[in-house]
Write an enzyme that holds these catalytic residues in place. Sequence first.
Site: not given
Length: 260
Positions: A189, A130-131, A134
Amino acid sequence: MKRILSFIVTTGLLLVSCGTLNLDPARLMQSGIYAAQALTLTDAQVQAYVHQYVTQLDAQSTVLPESNAYTKRLRKLTAGLDGVNEVPLNFKVYKENEVNAFACADGSVRVYTGIMDAMTDNELLGVIGHEIGHVALNHTRRQMRNAILTSAAMEGLASTSSTIAALTDSQLGAIGSAILDAKFSRDQESEADDYGYNFLVKAGKNPWAMVMSFEKLQALSGGGQAGPVSNIFSSHPDTATRIKRMTERCNTDGYKRPAK
């Protein structure tokens, strides 16, 4: 240059139209110049400025050595993850009880021992995915530009030069706030959640780990968005929505939830 000057003038007019009629004209024009600097920074410059902050943060933090069990675990989990969108990735573990992890525009990924203690390997890999999402989706780079756009502390960046300036403490602080207090939009997100899901699938892992990591983060935050997990668990969208969305995707794709 005409486009940049036009942007400066337009920025000034927008500020006036928003009720800033008492603003000092000189400061108003300076705000437009900051905005123009943000627009003209190259990707390489953004990454270089962020790297200056990460280097400082590494020096101020307790970075666990390669011989440490936490670092060995992270190396095993991220084996083969050398880069994303031509941005080299580098991973380090911070000895810190906070449940946190973050990725920066320069490819630096920092994982705290607190979240490593709380997560299984697959859950942790989902959070890392997920990180990294970004970064891959350019959310962190846009966030950095927004920080320059809104912070007078970023004055002096040589956006029209190939030279990378040495940042002052206040400038480094502004970058740190942008990174550590990140608040991504609802869409960003959701996009990063999808990236983390696909990240797990590509690695041959069950994507239910995304749901289970969210559930753990929700429990650790007491069902809310504050506390020790606030930096990596934005309120856009809310926790329950993220769990529901990822659960539906797992079910649609035919994955079975593993036993706890």
